[in-house]
Design an enzyme around this catalytic site. Sequence first.
Site: not given
Ligand SMILES: Cc1cc2nc3c(=O)[nH]c(=O)nc-3n(C[C@H](O)[C@H](O)[C@H](O)COP(=O)(O)OP(=O)(O)OC[C@H]3O[C@@H](n4cnc5c(N)ncnc54)[C@H](O)[C@@H]3O)c2cc1C
Lengths: 615, 245
Positions: A20-22, A262, A308, A403
């Site tokens: 994901g983003l991180a 949003s 929120r 996250e």
């Molecule tokens: C509808 C919605 C709208 C949002 N809007 C905003 C916004 O406007 N602004 C803002 O700042 N935040 C927003 N957020 C929050 C934000 O989008 C998320 O907190 C953030 O994108 C999380 O990013 P991440 O990279 O941590 O995880 P994710 O994007 O959840 O990525 C997780 C990754 O891990 C992989 N993964 C997970 N478990 C496993 C496993 N066991 N084995 C292999 N791969 C695995 C998945 O395949 C994926 O690639 C929103 C959230 C939602 C639900």
Amino acid sequence: MKLVNPSNKRKYDIIVVGTGLAGGSAAATLAELGYNVKAFSYHESPRRAHSIAAQGGINAAKNYPNDGDSVYRLFYDTIKGGDYRAREANVYRLAEVSSNIIDQCVAQGVPFAREYGGLLDNRSFGGAQVSRTFYARGQTGQQLLLGVYSALVRQMNAGKVAFYPRHDMLDIVKVEGRARGIVTRNLETGEICSHSADAVILATGGYGNVFFLSTNAMASNVTASWRAHKQGAYFANPCFTQIHPTCIPVSSEHQSKLTLMSESLRNDGRVWVPKKAGDYRNPNDIPEEDRDYYLERLYPSFGNLVPRDVASRRAKEMCDKGHGVGATKLSVYLDFEDVISRKGKEWVSEKYGNLFDMYRQITGENPYETPMKIYPAVHYTMGGLWVDYNLMSSVPGLHVLGEANFSDHGANRLGASALMQGLADGYFIIPYTIGDYLAREKMCTVKTSDDHFLRAEKVVKENLEKMLSIKGSKTVDDIHKELGKIMWEHVGMARNKVGLKKALELIPKLKEDFWKSVHVPGDMNEYNPELEKASRLADFLELGELMARDALHREESCGGHFREEYQTEENEAKRNDESFSYAAAWEHKGSDSVPKLHKEELDFEEVDLTTRSYK
Amino acid sequence: MKITVQAWRQNHRNAEGRFESYSVDNVSEDMSFFEMLDMLNNQLILEGKDPISFDHDCREGICGTCGVMINGRAHGPLSGTTSCQLHMRSFKDGDVLIVEPWRAAAFPVIRDLVVDRKGFDRIMEAGGYVSVSTGGVPDANTLPVSKKNADLSFDAAACIGCGACVAACKNSSAMLFVGAKVSQYALLPQGQVERASRAKNMVKQMDTEGFGNCTNTSACEVECPKEISIVNIARLNREFVRASF
Ligand SMILES: Cc1cc2nc3c(=O)[nH]c(=O)nc-3n(C[C@H](O)[C@H](O)[C@H](O)COP(=O)(O)OP(=O)(O)OC[C@H]3O[C@@H](n4cnc5c(N)ncnc54)[C@H](O)[C@@H]3O)c2cc1C
Ligand code: SF4
Ligand code: FES
């Protein structure tokens, strides 16, 4: 901080779980620096991840609108928004790098919204009195993730990132106490396999789906974090859950997920309910004087843009008092009539068009003509694996980003701050801090044919085989829905001692039921989505219990954690800084034992702890 | 209402496929199409049968994971809508829905309705990026972009990579997908340096993957859930010609 010499970086392998983003930004940046990266995702492509659904925007202390923003103000807002339960140093660093993120994304070609003069546009989000949110229509997460994806495919093309699509990480492997690898299941073929490296990064997202219904993507889950927790990584503040105030309400038992509208809509939409309880007239027939714009009434300075947690609780209260609207009486209005008459439909559609379309597709109602109906829903989890300032967990070598960690948002996350944190962690923090770890440690060589790996694979296989062998009378979804109901009722928006104790009785019983009566069709050596879901649910059932335990032990209200016993006369969260100004980091002590609580005291040097006020 | 689903069933890549028919009772209008499939699957599991595999994740029309043919239409009958956003109020009692995976040589079936779209990733690897590394980039506002171009670029960037354009096209062409990415960058100052090599390399990879050519039937534009305009294909052609001389 120690450094790894540029020519030595290619000698290190790093595993990144999650793109994901991180995780995606970390994988790309580490590869650019010269490390060999193996990236894993259960998605088919790094262009897919839950991050893509983020709508509203991303914060940065650029102060482009010249409205008085600064690194300090972003830091202060984030600490205050989190109700003083985050670590100051991490948040300050986050605010410092926020501006670099925007520069980076623009350089990649991310099409942020612009003004007519060609420069970047900003809007405001809850919990802030400045406009610091950058956005790309209602699809900011999509555009940022596609930017990350572009950086990542560039490194895949260069041979520096090996990407493993449709691979589910099911355990981490420790050698000499350090994280040295993972076990995965290839979701297409079912093959169980291990991978080794010098360090492991988890960027696997949040666990909101423990509630079954949430705004998270269907597959979002806690498995990676939970399995790491069972291997020694502390889980911090698991009960800190964010309930987002503006979601499309539940319509029926068959509902599979909830959709967010949003927060940016609260810039121009006005929240109201009928003044009289039980007034079921069509909203357009209810005249101004019979409407209660309760957020504007209660919070004149922040109005509809209160944080929120506050907005969610007030909505729940209004519905509890009988002012709720819609078929279930569990929703409030979000009305755009005012802005449409002031600025015109076109202006509104330019800004929010895709959200309005989405609302119409789901509900069959046209929000240009009749107000939206909204209700709070589980959205984000501030809790996560405990990490130090360098983003390393309590297992040496295991780092956690995005996250999935607990680091920056305290007890409540402000809007547009998760995207910022994910990209800060991945682009600008882990690339430096992981070097410090690698440079300090003397690592033995490991092979996936070693005992450690073979044993881990065996445990993973046996666990899956056990699930498949039950062939009981309930589907995975049946049990997940039951768990969701328990969590929402007792560990949801408002919690109390009695309810939490009840949850601590009900969840273990449900877990027992799962291991007795779940029916997982098919077998292990094939594409089997039900098996994936079952394995995730097994972990949610254990996590749910820890969340209830954490919520019970925290005898105060703060941010998204609202204990009914601890509230002010105005029904706001009442913190207890004396006793609870710490991060609660839980250590797993075996399946049948009570986890051990470690307290990381939070020292506030730069800000004074005050009661949040948004009046 | 009562719905009959005729679904494509195929156990793995190399297995023979077949249609199977199921009847689903008590379908409510407010259900999404996938919630109807969830209900059917729950029923199948409890009967000891194999549920129907389909790809999905966000269920909000943004991740691009989902995509099935419903009665011969990619993503079903509504325009500008992904399969996951389709609701049962678009159908009526007694309807028969023929549900199939994307059909294209470049998208082999993994199971039932799930296909392998890795070809799209490989096209992106061939040039779908601006070659900047993290750090050392100029301040975001040093690079003004006209609102018009920023908006056009955004329109192209809205592609979710679902593959409906390929499935809808009689030649299984990926030109709309590739055109959207090439356009996004060609319209921005950041994309200029690698403009020519990007267009050439992405088109070359597209051919290698076995996607067909565009013969201007516009089926892709009609079925694209993000309403990506066919103008992007014209722009891709121009960019390609420009790059070749
Ligand atoms: C509808 C919605 C709208 C949002 N809007 C905003 C916004 O406007 N602004 C803002 O700042 N935040 C927003 N957020 C929050 C934000 O989008 C998320 O907190 C953030 O994108 C999380 O990013 P991440 O990279 O941590 O995880 P994710 O994007 O959840 O990525 C997780 C990754 O891990 C992989 N993964 C997970 N478990 C496993 C496993 N066991 N084995 C292999 N791969 C695995 C998945 O395949 C994926 O690639 C929103 C959230 C939602 C639900
Ligand atoms: S161009 Fe449209 S149909 Fe094709 S992949 Fe992109 S969004 Fe899907
Ligand atoms: S499931 Fe994400 S677009 Fe349909």
